[in-house]
Design a protein around this motif. Structure first.
Motif, short mmCIF file in Angstrom:
data_model
loop_
_atom_site.label_atom_id
_atom_site.label_comp_id
_atom_site.label_asym_id
_atom_site.label_seq_id
_atom_site.Cartn_x
_atom_site.Cartn_y
_atom_site.Cartn_z
N SER A 80 -11.76 6.21 6.21
CA SER A 80 -10.77 7.06 5.61
C SER A 80 -9.86 7.54 6.90
O SER A 80 -8.83 7.91 6.45
CB SER A 80 -11.29 8.29 5.03
OG SER A 80 -12.37 9.19 5.88
N GLY A 81 -10.34 7.76 8.00
CA GLY A 81 -9.47 8.22 9.35
C GLY A 81 -8.63 7.12 10.07
O GLY A 81 -8.08 7.46 10.92
N ASN A 82 -9.11 5.75 9.58
CA ASN A 82 -8.43 4.53 10.36
C ASN A 82 -7.03 4.33 9.82
O ASN A 82 -6.56 3.62 9.17
CB ASN A 82 -9.34 3.42 10.16
CG ASN A 82 -8.91 2.33 11.13
OD1 ASN A 82 -7.57 2.66 11.51
ND2 ASN A 82 -9.78 1.32 11.20
N VAL A 83 -6.01 5.10 10.24
CA VAL A 83 -4.82 5.47 9.99
C VAL A 83 -4.01 3.86 10.16
O VAL A 83 -3.24 3.18 9.11
CB VAL A 83 -3.93 6.46 10.71
CG1 VAL A 83 -2.35 6.17 10.29
CG2 VAL A 83 -4.39 7.80 10.25
N PRO A 84 -4.11 3.22 11.33
CA PRO A 84 -3.46 2.01 11.57
C PRO A 84 -4.12 1.00 10.58
O PRO A 84 -3.23 -0.02 9.91
CB PRO A 84 -3.90 1.49 13.05
CG PRO A 84 -4.15 2.63 13.66
CD PRO A 84 -4.76 3.68 12.69
N ALA A 85 -5.21 0.98 10.18
CA ALA A 85 -5.73 -0.02 9.41
C ALA A 85 -5.39 0.08 7.99
O ALA A 85 -5.00 -0.81 7.14
CB ALA A 85 -7.45 -0.04 9.55
N LEU A 86 -5.25 1.48 7.47
CA LEU A 86 -4.90 1.70 6.15
C LEU A 86 -3.43 1.16 6.00
O LEU A 86 -2.93 0.87 4.86
CB LEU A 86 -4.96 3.13 5.92
CG LEU A 86 -6.38 3.75 5.73
CD1 LEU A 86 -6.36 5.41 5.87
CD2 LEU A 86 -6.80 3.24 4.46
N ALA A 87 -2.43 1.61 6.93
CA ALA A 87 -1.19 1.22 7.15
C ALA A 87 -0.95 -0.39 6.89
O ALA A 87 -0.15 -1.19 6.12
CB ALA A 87 -0.48 1.39 8.22
N LEU A 88 -1.98 -1.17 7.68
CA LEU A 88 -1.78 -2.57 7.55
C LEU A 88 -2.38 -3.04 5.94
O LEU A 88 -1.54 -3.95 5.46
CB LEU A 88 -2.87 -3.35 8.42
CG LEU A 88 -3.35 -4.54 8.13
CD1 LEU A 88 -2.33 -5.60 8.71
CD2 LEU A 88 -4.58 -4.84 9.33
N GLY B 86 0.31 -2.47 3.72
CA GLY B 86 1.55 -3.24 3.81
C GLY B 86 1.18 -4.67 3.15
O GLY B 86 2.16 -5.33 3.05
N CYS B 87 0.07 -4.91 2.93
CA CYS B 87 -0.42 -6.37 2.61
C CYS B 87 -0.72 -6.09 1.01
O CYS B 87 -1.25 -7.01 0.45
CB CYS B 87 -1.39 -6.81 3.33
SG CYS B 87 -0.99 -7.33 4.99
N GLY B 88 -0.37 -5.10 0.39
CA GLY B 88 -0.41 -5.09 -1.07
C GLY B 88 -1.71 -4.42 -1.57
O GLY B 88 -2.20 -4.34 -2.81
N PHE B 89 -2.77 -3.76 -0.54
CA PHE B 89 -3.93 -3.12 -1.31
C PHE B 89 -3.58 -1.78 -1.33
O PHE B 89 -2.82 -1.09 -1.15
CB PHE B 89 -4.95 -3.03 0.21
CG PHE B 89 -5.46 -4.27 0.63
CD1 PHE B 89 -7.02 -4.55 -0.03
CD2 PHE B 89 -5.07 -5.33 1.22
CE1 PHE B 89 -7.52 -5.77 0.19
CE2 PHE B 89 -5.62 -6.68 1.54
CZ PHE B 89 -6.91 -6.92 0.97
N ARG B 90 -4.36 -1.33 -2.53
CA ARG B 90 -4.33 0.02 -3.16
C ARG B 90 -5.50 0.77 -3.25
O ARG B 90 -6.63 -0.10 -3.41
CB ARG B 90 -3.74 -0.23 -4.56
CG ARG B 90 -2.54 -0.61 -4.51
CD ARG B 90 -1.14 0.03 -4.00
NE ARG B 90 0.08 -0.70 -3.82
CZ ARG B 90 0.62 -1.00 -2.48
NH1 ARG B 90 0.16 -0.65 -1.50
NH2 ARG B 90 1.70 -1.66 -2.67
N PRO C 107 2.39 -7.94 -4.30
CA PRO C 107 3.10 -8.76 -3.20
C PRO C 107 2.36 -8.65 -1.77
O PRO C 107 1.72 -7.74 -1.65
CB PRO C 107 4.26 -7.86 -2.97
CG PRO C 107 4.14 -6.53 -3.66
CD PRO C 107 2.89 -6.78 -4.62
N VAL C 108 2.49 -9.82 -1.13
CA VAL C 108 1.73 -9.79 0.30
C VAL C 108 2.91 -9.79 1.41
O VAL C 108 2.64 -10.13 2.52
CB VAL C 108 0.77 -10.89 0.37
CG1 VAL C 108 -0.41 -10.85 -0.41
CG2 VAL C 108 1.29 -12.36 0.12
N GLY C 109 4.09 -9.60 0.94
CA GLY C 109 5.24 -9.58 2.00
C GLY C 109 6.17 -10.99 2.37
O GLY C 109 5.17 -11.82 1.80
N PRO C 110 7.01 -10.88 2.89
CA PRO C 110 7.63 -12.36 3.38
C PRO C 110 6.90 -13.02 4.32
O PRO C 110 5.92 -12.32 5.09
CB PRO C 110 8.74 -11.75 3.75
CG PRO C 110 8.61 -10.46 4.51
CD PRO C 110 7.55 -9.78 3.63
#
Length: 156
Positions: free
Chosen positions: A112-120, A123-127, A153-156
């Protein structure tokens, strides 16, 4: 500044087991060994992708695959490459390969505290789809359960 493209992701096979085990051993205390990876790589129920450069395997993602669903086991990027978009490129490639193989859903757990992984992952469509209280034995930290849909979406 170089105009050359960076290393391209590719699916991993049994021949990549030594490199995968070596990188995983440097990232996780409970790392799988070469024998375990060799037994799984190349099977329909296991999907793995990685990025190699001149130093070898530098990033990877592994997952179990069954009946259109993926359970992502590990995602790792060598520390020297973090924050450079390597993880995002690899994850997008991986999800597209999974979609092409019939995956309609993927789940993973992340601290829950892994901010960089959460952003990744976001950004790849995980909710977010749930929380596992005190999931990580080493810290008692909660895990967030994230879910991806092939319709995401998984981005461009």
């Amino acid at each position: 500044m170089s105009c050359e493209p960076g290393p391209e992701p590719r699916l991993l096979g049994p021949e990549d087991a030594p490199a995968l085990a070596a990188l995983e051993a440097g990232m996780f205390d409970d790392a799988w060994d070469e024998r375990q990876f060799a037994a799984l790589l190349g099977q329909d129920r296991f999907l793995a992708a990685g990025i190699f450069d001149g130093e070898g395997l530098r990033a990877y993602v592994t997952a179990y695959s069954l009946d259109g669903e993926l359970e992502i086991v590990n995602v790792a990027v060598a520390p020297a490459l973090r924050g450079r978009g390597v993880g995002k490129g690899l994850m997008r490639f991986f999800l597209e390969q999974a979609r092409l193989r019939g995956a309609v859903r993927a789940v993973l757990e992340v601290r829950s505290g892994n901010v960089p992984a959460l952003a990744l992952y976001r950004g790849c469509g995980f909710r977010p789809s749930g929380r596992r209280k005190r999931y990580y034995a080493d810290s008692g930290e909660d895990a967030l359960v994230l879910e991806w849909s092939a319709a995401s979406p998984v981005g461009p």
